[in-house]
Design a protein around this motif. Structure first.
Motif, PDB file in Angstrom:
ATOM      1  N   ILE A 164      15.224  26.382  -9.262  1.00  0.00           N
ATOM      2  CA  ILE A 164      14.657  25.260 -10.013  1.00  0.00           C
ATOM      3  C   ILE A 164      15.116  25.365 -11.464  1.00  0.00           C
ATOM      4  O   ILE A 164      14.837  26.364 -12.138  1.00  0.00           O
ATOM      5  CB  ILE A 164      13.114  25.248  -9.946  1.00  0.00           C
ATOM      6  CG1 ILE A 164      12.640  25.121  -8.486  1.00  0.00           C
ATOM      7  CG2 ILE A 164      12.548  24.104 -10.784  1.00  0.00           C
ATOM      8  CD1 ILE A 164      11.131  25.216  -8.311  1.00  0.00           C
ATOM      9  N   LEU A 165      15.847  24.350 -11.930  1.00  0.00           N
ATOM     10  CA  LEU A 165      16.341  24.299 -13.304  1.00  0.00           C
ATOM     11  C   LEU A 165      15.447  23.351 -14.099  1.00  0.00           C
ATOM     12  O   LEU A 165      15.457  22.142 -13.883  1.00  0.00           O
ATOM     13  CB  LEU A 165      17.787  23.801 -13.339  1.00  0.00           C
ATOM     14  CG  LEU A 165      18.818  24.604 -12.532  1.00  0.00           C
ATOM     15  CD1 LEU A 165      20.163  23.887 -12.522  1.00  0.00           C
ATOM     16  CD2 LEU A 165      18.978  26.005 -13.097  1.00  0.00           C
ATOM     17  N   LEU A 166      14.653  23.909 -15.008  1.00  0.00           N
ATOM     18  CA  LEU A 166      13.742  23.091 -15.801  1.00  0.00           C
ATOM     19  C   LEU A 166      14.372  22.738 -17.141  1.00  0.00           C
ATOM     20  O   LEU A 166      14.770  23.613 -17.908  1.00  0.00           O
ATOM     21  CB  LEU A 166      12.420  23.830 -16.034  1.00  0.00           C
ATOM     22  CG  LEU A 166      11.548  24.074 -14.801  1.00  0.00           C
ATOM     23  CD1 LEU A 166      10.256  24.771 -15.194  1.00  0.00           C
ATOM     24  CD2 LEU A 166      11.247  22.763 -14.060  1.00  0.00           C
ATOM     25  N   SER A 167      14.455  21.433 -17.397  1.00  0.00           N
ATOM     26  CA  SER A 167      15.022  20.914 -18.630  1.00  0.00           C
ATOM     27  C   SER A 167      13.969  20.022 -19.289  1.00  0.00           C
ATOM     28  O   SER A 167      12.788  20.066 -18.917  1.00  0.00           O
ATOM     29  CB  SER A 167      16.296  20.132 -18.300  1.00  0.00           C
ATOM     30  OG  SER A 167      16.872  19.581 -19.457  1.00  0.00           O
ATOM     31  N   ASN A 168      14.375  19.216 -20.275  1.00  0.00           N
ATOM     32  CA  ASN A 168      13.425  18.276 -20.879  1.00  0.00           C
ATOM     33  C   ASN A 168      13.695  16.833 -20.425  1.00  0.00           C
ATOM     34  O   ASN A 168      13.222  15.893 -21.029  1.00  0.00           O
ATOM     35  CB  ASN A 168      13.456  18.383 -22.408  1.00  0.00           C
ATOM     36  CG  ASN A 168      14.820  18.057 -22.989  1.00  0.00           C
ATOM     37  OD1 ASN A 168      15.819  18.029 -22.272  1.00  0.00           O
ATOM     38  ND2 ASN A 168      14.872  17.819 -24.289  1.00  0.00           N
ATOM     39  N   ILE A 169      14.488  16.688 -19.353  1.00  0.00           N
ATOM     40  CA  ILE A 169      14.638  15.380 -18.697  1.00  0.00           C
ATOM     41  C   ILE A 169      14.440  15.555 -17.193  1.00  0.00           C
ATOM     42  O   ILE A 169      14.504  16.666 -16.671  1.00  0.00           O
ATOM     43  CB  ILE A 169      16.004  14.702 -18.980  1.00  0.00           C
ATOM     44  CG1 ILE A 169      17.136  15.717 -18.997  1.00  0.00           C
ATOM     45  CG2 ILE A 169      15.995  13.900 -20.245  1.00  0.00           C
ATOM     46  CD1 ILE A 169      18.480  15.109 -19.311  1.00  0.00           C
ATOM     47  N   ASP A 170      14.186  14.440 -16.510  1.00  0.00           N
ATOM     48  CA  ASP A 170      13.735  14.501 -15.117  1.00  0.00           C
ATOM     49  C   ASP A 170      14.827  14.856 -14.115  1.00  0.00           C
ATOM     50  O   ASP A 170      14.520  15.216 -12.984  1.00  0.00           O
ATOM     51  CB  ASP A 170      13.104  13.160 -14.715  1.00  0.00           C
ATOM     52  CG  ASP A 170      11.761  12.931 -15.398  1.00  0.00           C
ATOM     53  OD1 ASP A 170      11.032  13.916 -15.614  1.00  0.00           O
ATOM     54  OD2 ASP A 170      11.455  11.766 -15.719  1.00  0.00           O
ATOM     55  N   GLY A 171      16.096  14.740 -14.507  1.00  0.00           N
ATOM     56  CA  GLY A 171      17.165  15.028 -13.569  1.00  0.00           C
ATOM     57  C   GLY A 171      18.420  14.291 -13.974  1.00  0.00           C
ATOM     58  O   GLY A 171      18.643  14.006 -15.155  1.00  0.00           O
ATOM     59  N   ILE A 172      19.250  13.958 -12.994  1.00  0.00           N
ATOM     60  CA  ILE A 172      20.514  13.270 -13.255  1.00  0.00           C
ATOM     61  C   ILE A 172      20.317  11.765 -13.043  1.00  0.00           C
ATOM     62  O   ILE A 172      19.800  11.332 -12.012  1.00  0.00           O
ATOM     63  CB  ILE A 172      21.622  13.792 -12.324  1.00  0.00           C
ATOM     64  CG1 ILE A 172      21.862  15.293 -12.594  1.00  0.00           C
ATOM     65  CG2 ILE A 172      22.914  13.012 -12.526  1.00  0.00           C
ATOM     66  CD1 ILE A 172      22.871  15.930 -11.663  1.00  0.00           C
ATOM     67  N   TYR A 173      20.728  10.997 -14.040  1.00  0.00           N
ATOM     68  CA  TYR A 173      20.599   9.542 -13.997  1.00  0.00           C
ATOM     69  C   TYR A 173      21.966   8.895 -13.804  1.00  0.00           C
ATOM     70  O   TYR A 173      23.002   9.517 -14.053  1.00  0.00           O
ATOM     71  CB  TYR A 173      19.979   9.029 -15.302  1.00  0.00           C
ATOM     72  CG  TYR A 173      18.498   9.265 -15.425  1.00  0.00           C
ATOM     73  CD1 TYR A 173      17.578   8.243 -15.164  1.00  0.00           C
ATOM     74  CD2 TYR A 173      18.000  10.503 -15.817  1.00  0.00           C
ATOM     75  CE1 TYR A 173      16.213   8.456 -15.275  1.00  0.00           C
ATOM     76  CE2 TYR A 173      16.631  10.728 -15.936  1.00  0.00           C
ATOM     77  CZ  TYR A 173      15.751   9.688 -15.669  1.00  0.00           C
ATOM     78  OH  TYR A 173      14.395   9.907 -15.786  1.00  0.00           O
ATOM     79  N   THR A 174      21.929   7.621 -13.430  1.00  0.00           N
ATOM     80  CA  THR A 174      23.178   6.870 -13.271  1.00  0.00           C
ATOM     81  C   THR A 174      23.739   6.407 -14.616  1.00  0.00           C
ATOM     82  O   THR A 174      24.813   5.818 -14.679  1.00  0.00           O
ATOM     83  CB  THR A 174      22.954   5.633 -12.376  1.00  0.00           C
ATOM     84  OG1 THR A 174      21.895   4.837 -12.953  1.00  0.00           O
ATOM     85  CG2 THR A 174      22.584   6.039 -10.963  1.00  0.00           C
TER      86      THR A 174
END
Length: 259
Positions: A164-174
Motif C-alpha cells: 500500500i503506497l500512501l500519498s496525498n492524492i487518491d490514486g492515478i487520474y486520467t
C-alpha cells in the motif's frame, strides 16, 4: 494464514504545510496499523519523514548544500521519527525495530540474505519493522529513486501479499487530479499501460511523485503482489482498504495470478 502487508507512508502524508512533522497524522496511522495487526495481518512500515523531522528540530545559521542538508537533517530526524513511532506503538504494546538500508543491500548476495533474515526474525517475534533509507550514506547515484522504489523492493524481498503506497492524492487520474473532468482509475488490469496519464512532477516534500508510484506498482504487481495507491490523509484509509470498502477512492493494480 497471516496476510503480510507493506505500508509505505510518503513525506507529503507525514508533513504539515510548514514542512514539519505531522504528529497527529502519525498517531492516526499508528492506530490503524495496530488495528491491522489485531486482525491477522503482519505489517512492515516503510516511512519517510526523517528530513522533515530533522528540519523541524534543528536551526542552522549557515548555508548547507543539498547533500549536507540531507545528511544532517535526516541523521537528526531519523532518531526523532523512530522515537515518536516507538512511543505511539508502545501505547498498543507493539514492539518496533528500525531497519536502515541502502540500494546495494538489494543486490543478490550476503547483504540481501542478511537483511531478509533480520526482517524475518523480527516478524516471527512480533516486532514491527520500520524501514527507511540510510540517508547519511546514501547520496547521489547510491540513492533509491525514493521510498516508493524501496517499499517495492521490500515487498518483493519479503514476499508480501499487498503493498500500500500512501500519498496525498487518491490514486492515478486520467488527467490533473484537481481537474473536475479527470477520473480516478480504480482498477489496473495486468499489462495495462497508463503512462499517458502520469504526471512527472515531484511531490512537495519528497523525492517521488505519481510517476515513481506507477513504476513501482507496475513492477511489483507483475511479481504477484497486489498494489494499492491511496490517500494517507483520509481517515481510516488502511482499515477501509483492508476491509475492501468499495466507496474508498484508490487505484489498485491487479497481479496476473488473480486476473
Amino acid at each position: 494464514m497471516r496476510h503480510r502487508i507493506v505500508v509505505k507512508v510518503g513525506s507529503n502524508v507525514l508533513t504539515r504545510l510548514d514542512g514539519k512533522l505531522d504528529v497527529t497524522r502519525m498517531s492516526a496511522l499508528v492506530d490503524q496499523i495496530a488495528w491491522l495487526r489485531q486482525h491477522n495481518n503482519e505489517v512492515i512500515l516503510v516511512s519517510s519523514g526523517a528530513m522533515a523531522s530533522g528540519r523541524g528540530e534543528l536551526k542552522v545559521d549557515h548555508s548547507l548544500d543539498s547533500v549536507e542538508q540531507r545528511q544532517l537533517f535526516s541523521a537528526v530526524g531519523q532518531v526523532k521519527l523512530v522515537g515518536l513511532y516507538y512511543d505511539l506503538f508502545r501505547e498498543f504494546g507493539i514492539h518496533v525495530g528500525q531497519v536502515l538500508t541502502m540500494k546495494e543491500n538489494f543486490e543478490p548476495g550476503e547483504q540481501y540474505r542478511n537483511q531478509r533474515a533480520c526482517m524475518t526474525v523480527m516478524l516471527e517475534n512480533d516486532v514491527l519493522p520500520i524501514v527507511n533509507e540510510n540517508d547519511t550514506v546514501s547520496v547521489t547515484e547510491l540513492m533509491f529513486t525514493d521510498n516508493d522504489e524501496l517499499s517495492g523492493l521490500i515487498a518483493q524481498m519479503m514476499n508480501a501479499d499487498t503493498l500500500i503506497l500512501l500519498s496525498n492524492i487518491d490514486g492515478i487520474y486520467t488527467g490533473q487530479p484537481d481537474d473536475p473532468a479527470s477520473q480516478l482509475i480504480s482498477r489496473v488490469e495486468p499489462g495495462t499501460d497508463l503512462s499517458e496519464y502520469i504526471q512527472t512532477e515531484k511531490s512537495a516534500f519528497g523525492r517521488g511523485g505519481m510517476h515513481s508510484k506507477y513504476t513501482t506498482a507496475s513492477k511489483v504487481s507483475q511479481n504477484g503482489i497486489r498494489v494499492i495507491i491511496a490517500n494517507g490523509e483520509r481517515d481510516n484509509i488502511l482499515i477501509d482498504l483492508v476491509e475492501r470498502k468499495e466507496s474508498v477512492p484508490h487505484t489498485e493494480f491487479i497481479p496476473p495470478t488473480t486476473h
